[in-house]
Design a protein around this motif. Structure first.
Motif, PDB file in Angstrom:
ATOM      1  N   ALA A   1       0.857  -1.198   0.000  1.00  0.00           N
ATOM      2  CA  ALA A   1       0.000   0.000   0.000  1.00  0.00           C
ATOM      3  C   ALA A   1       0.887   1.240   0.000  1.00  0.00           C
ATOM      4  O   ALA A   1       2.032   1.196   0.453  1.00  0.00           O
ATOM      5  N   LEU A   2       0.329   2.328  -0.559  1.00  0.00           N
ATOM      6  CA  LEU A   2       1.089   3.579  -0.576  1.00  0.00           C
ATOM      7  C   LEU A   2       1.091   4.194   0.823  1.00  0.00           C
ATOM      8  O   LEU A   2       0.200   3.939   1.624  1.00  0.00           O
ATOM      9  N   LYS A   3       2.120   5.029   1.049  1.00  0.00           N
ATOM     10  CA  LYS A   3       2.241   5.584   2.407  1.00  0.00           C
ATOM     11  C   LYS A   3       1.414   6.844   2.600  1.00  0.00           C
ATOM     12  O   LYS A   3       0.999   7.160   3.701  1.00  0.00           O
ATOM     13  N   ASN A   4       1.187   7.604   1.533  1.00  0.00           N
ATOM     14  CA  ASN A   4       0.431   8.853   1.694  1.00  0.00           C
ATOM     15  C   ASN A   4      -0.322   9.231   0.413  1.00  0.00           C
ATOM     16  O   ASN A   4      -0.111   8.645  -0.640  1.00  0.00           O
ATOM     17  N   TRP A   5      -1.175  10.247   0.558  1.00  0.00           N
ATOM     18  CA  TRP A   5      -2.008  10.679  -0.564  1.00  0.00           C
ATOM     19  C   TRP A   5      -1.181  11.228  -1.724  1.00  0.00           C
ATOM     20  O   TRP A   5      -1.595  11.125  -2.882  1.00  0.00           O
ATOM     21  N   ASP A   6      -0.006  11.811  -1.422  1.00  0.00           N
ATOM     22  CA  ASP A   6       0.809  12.388  -2.496  1.00  0.00           C
ATOM     23  C   ASP A   6       1.163  11.353  -3.542  1.00  0.00           C
ATOM     24  O   ASP A   6       1.027  11.550  -4.739  1.00  0.00           O
ATOM     25  N   SER A   7       1.628  10.198  -3.046  1.00  0.00           N
ATOM     26  CA  SER A   7       2.048   9.179  -4.012  1.00  0.00           C
ATOM     27  C   SER A   7       0.840   8.554  -4.693  1.00  0.00           C
ATOM     28  O   SER A   7       0.940   7.992  -5.785  1.00  0.00           O
ATOM     29  N   PHE A   8      -0.332   8.680  -4.040  1.00  0.00           N
ATOM     30  CA  PHE A   8      -1.547   8.137  -4.655  1.00  0.00           C
ATOM     31  C   PHE A   8      -1.967   9.001  -5.849  1.00  0.00           C
ATOM     32  O   PHE A   8      -2.329   8.506  -6.913  1.00  0.00           O
ATOM     33  N   ILE A   9      -1.872  10.321  -5.650  1.00  0.00           N
ATOM     34  CA  ILE A   9      -2.348  11.240  -6.674  1.00  0.00           C
ATOM     35  C   ILE A   9      -1.306  11.464  -7.765  1.00  0.00           C
ATOM     36  O   ILE A   9      -1.607  11.512  -8.946  1.00  0.00           O
ATOM     37  N   ASN A  10      -0.036  11.577  -7.348  1.00  0.00           N
ATOM     38  CA  ASN A  10       1.005  11.941  -8.319  1.00  0.00           C
ATOM     39  C   ASN A  10       1.679  10.715  -8.912  1.00  0.00           C
ATOM     40  O   ASN A  10       2.090   9.829  -8.196  1.00  0.00           O
ATOM     41  N   GLY A  11       1.816  10.796 -10.213  1.00  0.00           N
ATOM     42  CA  GLY A  11       2.690   9.840 -10.883  1.00  0.00           C
ATOM     43  C   GLY A  11       2.122   8.447 -11.037  1.00  0.00           C
ATOM     44  O   GLY A  11       1.137   8.085 -10.413  1.00  0.00           O
ATOM     45  N   GLU A  12       2.797   7.720 -11.890  1.00  0.00           N
ATOM     46  CA  GLU A  12       2.411   6.351 -12.189  1.00  0.00           C
ATOM     47  C   GLU A  12       3.423   5.444 -11.530  1.00  0.00           C
ATOM     48  O   GLU A  12       4.614   5.556 -11.786  1.00  0.00           O
ATOM     49  N   ARG A  13       2.960   4.562 -10.673  1.00  0.00           N
ATOM     50  CA  ARG A  13       3.883   3.571 -10.136  1.00  0.00           C
ATOM     51  C   ARG A  13       3.602   2.259 -10.847  1.00  0.00           C
ATOM     52  O   ARG A  13       2.514   1.699 -10.716  1.00  0.00           O
ATOM     53  N   ILE A  14       4.581   1.798 -11.595  1.00  0.00           N
ATOM     54  CA  ILE A  14       4.394   0.530 -12.310  1.00  0.00           C
ATOM     55  C   ILE A  14       4.773  -0.602 -11.355  1.00  0.00           C
ATOM     56  O   ILE A  14       5.896  -0.657 -10.853  1.00  0.00           O
ATOM     57  N   GLY A  15       3.837  -1.487 -11.119  1.00  0.00           N
ATOM     58  CA  GLY A  15       4.104  -2.620 -10.247  1.00  0.00           C
ATOM     59  C   GLY A  15       4.804  -3.727 -11.025  1.00  0.00           C
ATOM     60  O   GLY A  15       5.820  -4.274 -10.605  1.00  0.00           O
ATOM     61  N   PHE A  16       4.239  -4.042 -12.184  1.00  0.00           N
ATOM     62  CA  PHE A  16       4.804  -5.101 -13.038  1.00  0.00           C
ATOM     63  C   PHE A  16       4.609  -4.587 -14.465  1.00  0.00           C
ATOM     64  O   PHE A  16       3.481  -4.380 -14.910  1.00  0.00           O
ATOM     65  N   GLY A  17       5.687  -4.311 -15.164  1.00  0.00           N
ATOM     66  CA  GLY A  17       5.622  -3.630 -16.467  1.00  0.00           C
ATOM     67  C   GLY A  17       4.938  -4.435 -17.563  1.00  0.00           C
ATOM     68  O   GLY A  17       4.652  -5.626 -17.396  1.00  0.00           O
ATOM     69  N   GLU A  18       4.705  -3.769 -18.688  1.00  0.00           N
ATOM     70  CA  GLU A  18       3.935  -4.408 -19.773  1.00  0.00           C
ATOM     71  C   GLU A  18       4.645  -5.632 -20.350  1.00  0.00           C
ATOM     72  O   GLU A  18       5.852  -5.645 -20.537  1.00  0.00           O
ATOM     73  N   HIS A  19       3.857  -6.638 -20.607  1.00  0.00           N
ATOM     74  CA  HIS A  19       4.372  -7.883 -21.182  1.00  0.00           C
ATOM     75  C   HIS A  19       3.188  -8.759 -21.572  1.00  0.00           C
ATOM     76  O   HIS A  19       2.063  -8.534 -21.113  1.00  0.00           O
ATOM     77  N   SER A  20       3.455  -9.765 -22.392  1.00  0.00           N
ATOM     78  CA  SER A  20       2.452 -10.822 -22.581  1.00  0.00           C
ATOM     79  C   SER A  20       3.004 -12.045 -21.867  1.00  0.00           C
ATOM     80  O   SER A  20       4.219 -12.212 -21.739  1.00  0.00           O
ATOM     81  N   ASP A  21       2.114 -12.917 -21.379  1.00  0.00           N
ATOM     82  CA  ASP A  21       2.586 -14.107 -20.682  1.00  0.00           C
ATOM     83  C   ASP A  21       3.034 -15.149 -21.702  1.00  0.00           C
ATOM     84  O   ASP A  21       2.338 -15.403 -22.688  1.00  0.00           O
ATOM     85  N   PRO A  22       4.182 -15.764 -21.474  1.00  0.00           N
ATOM     86  CA  PRO A  22       4.730 -16.696 -22.462  1.00  0.00           C
ATOM     87  C   PRO A  22       3.991 -18.033 -22.546  1.00  0.00           C
ATOM     88  O   PRO A  22       4.056 -18.708 -23.577  1.00  0.00           O
ATOM     89  N   GLN A  23       3.311 -18.441 -21.472  1.00  0.00           N
ATOM     90  CA  GLN A  23       2.784 -19.814 -21.388  1.00  0.00           C
ATOM     91  C   GLN A  23       1.536 -20.017 -22.252  1.00  0.00           C
ATOM     92  O   GLN A  23       1.240 -19.221 -23.129  1.00  0.00           O
ATOM     93  N   ILE A  24       0.770 -21.077 -21.925  1.00  0.00           N
ATOM     94  CA  ILE A  24      -0.443 -21.376 -22.702  1.00  0.00           C
ATOM     95  C   ILE A  24      -1.598 -20.536 -22.174  1.00  0.00           C
ATOM     96  O   ILE A  24      -2.239 -19.777 -22.929  1.00  0.00           O
ATOM     97  N   LEU A  25      -1.874 -20.670 -20.882  1.00  0.00           N
ATOM     98  CA  LEU A  25      -3.024 -19.974 -20.307  1.00  0.00           C
ATOM     99  C   LEU A  25      -2.661 -19.453 -18.919  1.00  0.00           C
ATOM    100  O   LEU A  25      -1.989 -20.146 -18.154  1.00  0.00           O
ATOM    101  N   THR A  26      -3.119 -18.243 -18.625  1.00  0.00           N
ATOM    102  CA  THR A  26      -2.883 -17.641 -17.306  1.00  0.00           C
ATOM    103  C   THR A  26      -4.214 -17.499 -16.583  1.00  0.00           C
ATOM    104  O   THR A  26      -5.203 -17.084 -17.190  1.00  0.00           O
ATOM    105  N   ILE A  27      -4.208 -17.850 -15.293  1.00  0.00           N
ATOM    106  CA  ILE A  27      -5.420 -17.675 -14.481  1.00  0.00           C
ATOM    107  C   ILE A  27      -5.043 -16.751 -13.325  1.00  0.00           C
ATOM    108  O   ILE A  27      -4.224 -17.121 -12.474  1.00  0.00           O
ATOM    109  N   LEU A  28      -5.604 -15.556 -13.348  1.00  0.00           N
ATOM    110  CA  LEU A  28      -5.227 -14.542 -12.349  1.00  0.00           C
ATOM    111  C   LEU A  28      -6.378 -14.234 -11.405  1.00  0.00           C
ATOM    112  O   LEU A  28      -7.507 -14.033 -11.840  1.00  0.00           O
ATOM    113  N   ARG A  29      -6.062 -14.204 -10.121  1.00  0.00           N
ATOM    114  CA  ARG A  29      -7.059 -13.803  -9.134  1.00  0.00           C
ATOM    115  C   ARG A  29      -6.393 -12.736  -8.259  1.00  0.00           C
ATOM    116  O   ARG A  29      -5.255 -12.890  -7.831  1.00  0.00           O
ATOM    117  N   SER A  30      -7.108 -11.644  -8.011  1.00  0.00           N
ATOM    118  CA  SER A  30      -6.536 -10.634  -7.126  1.00  0.00           C
ATOM    119  C   SER A  30      -7.538 -10.292  -6.037  1.00  0.00           C
ATOM    120  O   SER A  30      -8.718 -10.624  -6.146  1.00  0.00           O
TER     121      SER A  30
END
Ligand code: GA4
Length: 323
Positions: A178-207
């Motif tokens: 989680a972010l520590k304060n509202w500043d980082s929430f409002i400002n800027g883009e924080r990339i958690g995991f950059g753009e990519h396609s998954d190499p395998q056959i099928l991906t099952i994602l739950r968050s």
């Protein structure tokens, strides 16, 4: 890109709803053929769909979620210790570094092998095994429906690859603090995991219920995907794109890490993969004189070598395209 628009096998585009399609798996008892059509259409047009009424027990999901959160709450040295020093890269606990070619993201993660014969850190073992069993069964059912929808004779042609006892499937838990304060929430883009396609056959994602996943639309726009802890997001991987000769397209996606100031995001991702020695090439039903194979055959082991020599955002399939 969501679909290979140059592929003549691709259906002509209809007017489509904006957003990721939802597939209600309970339709299987009422209208199997509509269900299959919807799955095939989602794989062709988006490379991603949301599955509801998937039949995976909520206990199995919440038990892995609980253990995952407990794990990430431990002090760092303990997280390294818990996985053990013998686990070879890229497996085990990781912090910020993704792969070994300089990619970084705002996350910590746990990457585990996910075939039946693999062993897991003792503190995780039961929860991981139960979860992997449930989501790999779900992947296989979906792959069988896809094969049926593509009029493929051998309905288990795709699922057999991930059911194999030597399957190279993986399980990844990504934890975006989680972010520590509202500043980082409002400002800027924080990339958690950059753009990519998954190499395998099928991906099952739950968050959990914290947003972050985005997919890249065919016109290059980033579309946020609504989090839904009761559903799974299913993504077509590069290997399925090749097996279907580009009729299904793997989906470029990324995870943002600035969605919450109070609660961390955690995703649990299963990647259904073939064994290392399996040959990946378009299945015969997807190839004809009018639709020649778009890819040179390769083994999954060869694709993995190309993967680990690449940066996250690289389009790894290009090296295997026929000119
Ligand atoms: C992306 C999908 C999975 O998370 C993963 C990742 C892998 C890794 O973390 O080691 C890779 C990435 C992923 C593709 C390119 C290479 C390898 C990081 C990276 C830069 C486990 C996978 O199979 O491929």
């Amino acid at each position: 890109m969501v679909v290979a628009s140059t592929n003549p096998l691709k259906r002509s585009k209809k007017t489509k709803a904006v957003g990721v399609p939802t597939i209600d798996l309970s339709l299987i008892h009422k209208d199997r053929s509509t269900l299959i059509d919807l799955i095939v259409e989602a794989c062709e047009d988006f490379g991603i769909f949301k599955v509801i009424n998937h039949g995976v027990s909520s206990d199995v999901i919440s038990s892995l979620e609980r253990q995952g959160l407990d794990f990430f709450a431990k002090p760092t040295p303990e997280k390294h210790r818990a996985v053990g020093p013998t686990v070879p890269k890229p497996f085990g606990y990781g912090f910020r570094n993704i792969g070994s070619n300089g990619d970084v993201g705002d996350l910590e993660y746990l990457l585990l092998h996910a075939n039946i014969s693999s062993t897991h850190p003792p503190l995780f073992s039961d929860a991981v095994n139960d979860y992997v069993e449930a989501v790999s069964d779900l992947s296989c059912s979906l792959l069988d429906l896809m094969a049926e929808g593509l009029w493929v004779q051998d309905k288990s042609i795709f699922s057999r690859l991930i059911r194999d006892s030597q399957s190279d499937s993986l399980l990844r838990l990504n934890h975006y603090p989680a972010l520590k304060n509202w500043d980082s929430f409002i400002n800027g883009e924080r990339i958690g995991f950059g753009e990519h396609s998954d190499p395998q056959i099928l991906t099952i994602l739950r968050s959990n219920d914290i947003a972050g996943l985005q997919i890249c639309t065919p016109d290059g726009l980033w579309l946020p995907v609504q989090p839904d802890p009761n559903a799974f997001y299913v993504m077509v991987g590069d290997a399925l794109q090749v097996l279907t000769n580009g009729r299904f397209g793997s989906v470029k996606h990324r995870a943002m890490a600035n969605s919450s100031i109070s609660k961390a995001r955690m995703s649990m991702i299963y990647f259904g993969a073939p064994p290392l020695n399996a040959t990946i090439s378009p299945i015969k039903e997807m190839v004809s004189p009018l639709n020649p194979s778009l890819y040179k055959p390769f083994t999954w082991g060869e694709y993995k070598r190309a993967m680990h020599a690449s940066r996250l955002s690289d389009c790894r399939l290009n090296q295997f395209k026929r000119r």
